[in-house]
Design an enzyme around this catalytic site. Structure first.
Site, short mmCIF file in Angstrom:
data_model
loop_
_atom_site.label_atom_id
_atom_site.label_comp_id
_atom_site.label_asym_id
_atom_site.label_seq_id
_atom_site.Cartn_x
_atom_site.Cartn_y
_atom_site.Cartn_z
N ASN A 9 40.79 32.86 43.50
CA ASN A 9 42.14 32.80 42.76
C ASN A 9 42.94 31.76 43.38
OD1 ASN A 9 44.70 33.54 41.68
ND2 ASN A 9 44.91 35.54 42.53
N TRP A 10 43.35 30.68 42.71
CA TRP A 10 44.11 29.43 43.21
C TRP A 10 45.34 29.94 43.34
CZ3 TRP A 10 41.91 24.26 41.18
CH2 TRP A 10 40.54 24.17 41.32
N LYS A 11 45.94 30.88 42.64
CA LYS A 11 47.34 31.14 42.38
C LYS A 11 48.22 29.89 42.04
CE LYS A 11 46.68 35.07 45.65
NZ LYS A 11 47.06 35.94 46.70
N HIS A 95 47.08 41.53 38.88
CA HIS A 95 47.28 41.22 40.18
C HIS A 95 48.45 41.69 40.80
CE1 HIS A 95 47.52 38.71 43.98
NE2 HIS A 95 46.43 38.59 43.71
N GLU A 97 50.57 40.29 42.46
CA GLU A 97 51.96 39.69 42.39
C GLU A 97 52.43 39.72 41.18
OE1 GLU A 97 49.64 36.26 43.97
OE2 GLU A 97 49.57 37.21 45.93
N GLU A 167 42.49 45.06 45.89
CA GLU A 167 43.17 44.28 46.81
C GLU A 167 44.12 45.14 47.10
OE1 GLU A 167 42.65 39.97 45.66
OE2 GLU A 167 44.18 40.74 44.36
N GLY A 173 47.41 37.90 51.62
CA GLY A 173 48.07 36.85 52.19
C GLY A 173 48.80 36.76 53.61
N SER A 213 42.82 38.86 52.52
CA SER A 213 42.49 37.84 53.63
C SER A 213 40.96 37.92 53.67
CB SER A 213 43.31 38.48 54.78
OG SER A 213 44.69 38.48 54.47
N GLY A 234 41.73 34.43 47.97
CA GLY A 234 42.97 33.64 47.73
C GLY A 234 43.00 32.53 48.60
N GLY A 235 43.83 32.63 49.65
CA GLY A 235 44.01 31.34 50.57
C GLY A 235 42.83 30.63 50.87
P1 13P Z 1 44.50 36.07 50.24
O1 13P Z 1 42.76 35.83 50.24
O2 13P Z 1 45.10 34.82 50.30
O3 13P Z 1 44.80 37.34 51.16
O4 13P Z 1 44.92 36.55 48.76
C1 13P Z 1 44.00 37.47 47.97
C2 13P Z 1 44.33 37.71 46.76
O5 13P Z 1 45.42 37.90 46.36
C3 13P Z 1 43.16 37.09 45.66
O6 13P Z 1 43.61 37.77 44.34
#
Ligand code: 13P
Length: 251
Positions: A9-11, A95, A97, A167, A173, A213, A234-235
């Site tokens: 997930n590149w966000k 998600h 967020e 998640e 994050g 993470s 994510g990251g």
């Molecule tokens: P991180 O891997 O940066 O914690 O993010 C996870 C995420 O929200 C994937 O959708």
């Protein structure tokens, strides 16, 4: 045996040139013999780039969100038909967020999941508790509420391909990963819940990814748990080498 699915997930990261670089490096570095299904979810603006660059690749792609209507006066929104016309197979829905920053409710998420399924997009349906909820000891209640409300009115056959991503919000994050035991315990709970709501055969088949993470250092341990079928990253998916290492860990 459930096939592992590793999704990135590149966000809200990467413009067109960043997207070209990342996808090109992933294609170059991916071991074509990998056992895992690999998915990238770039921002809407880079989906056409993904379509072009991934034409002959085993790497799949999807969007990070969509609206549930197919067209009309919904300024700023993107419809499932638009995603299909860009060749998307997947769409992340619910998600944390989106739930927290954009106030998405279980009810809205349910409508989006129904619309995605109707339009042949595979939803990656995200659930998870906040730190406060975990500390109150209501993790299972929260996950159960999100699963039941998100899947309300959806039949077993419609869930054929749906992916659930657990998640924990406190692990997103933050660098704080759930331990593999903490994650496994919730994954098992979700699988048992699917059995109660639907059937044993769906419970045995449904893919439940872990997100929060995930890094090359912890991926193997998490992915070796019996009920963890993949990762939503994510990251660590923003750098080709760390994403490729996580894919490798799924083998
Ligand atoms: P991180 O891997 O940066 O914690 O993010 C996870 C995420 O929200 C994937 O959708």
């Amino acid at each position: 045996m459930r096939k592992k699915i590793i999704a990135g997930n590149w966000k809200m990261n990467n413009d067109i040139s960043g997207s070209i670089n990342l996808i090109t490096e992933l294609k170059k570095g991916l071991n074509e013999k990998t056992n895992a299904t690999v998915i990238v979810c770039p921002p809407f603006t880079s989906l056409e780039t993904a379509q072009t660059l991934l034409k002959d690749s085993t790497i799949k792609y999807g969007a990070q969100n969509m609206y549930y209507e197919e067209s009309g006066a919904f300024t700023g929104e993107i419809s499932p038909l638009m995603l299909k016309s860009l060749g998307c197979d997947y769409v992340i829905i619910g998600h944390s967020e989106r739930r927290t920053i954009f106030n998405e409710s279980d009810e809205l998420i349910n409508k989006k999941i129904k619309s995605a399924i109707k339009n042949n997009l595979i939803p990656i349906f995200c659930i998870g508790e906040t730190l406060e909820e975990r500390e109150k000891g209501i993790t299972f209640d929260i996950c159960e509420r999100q699963v039941r409300n998100g899947l309300e009115g959806i039949s077993e056959t419609e869930l054929d391909n749906l992916i659930i991503a657990y998640e924990p919000v406190w692990a997103i994050g933050t660098g704080k990963t759930a331990t593999s035991q903490q994650a496994e315990e919730v994954h098992l709970f979700i699988r048992n819940l699917i059995e109660k709501m639907y059937s044993k055969s769906l419970a045995e088949k449904i893919i439940i990814q872990y997100g929060g993470s995930v890094k090359p250092e912890n991926a193997k341990e998490l992915l070796s748990q019996p009920n963890i079928d993949g990762a939503l990253v994510g990251g660590a998916c923003l750098k080709a080498d760390s994403f490729l290492k996580i894919i490798e860990a799924a083998n």
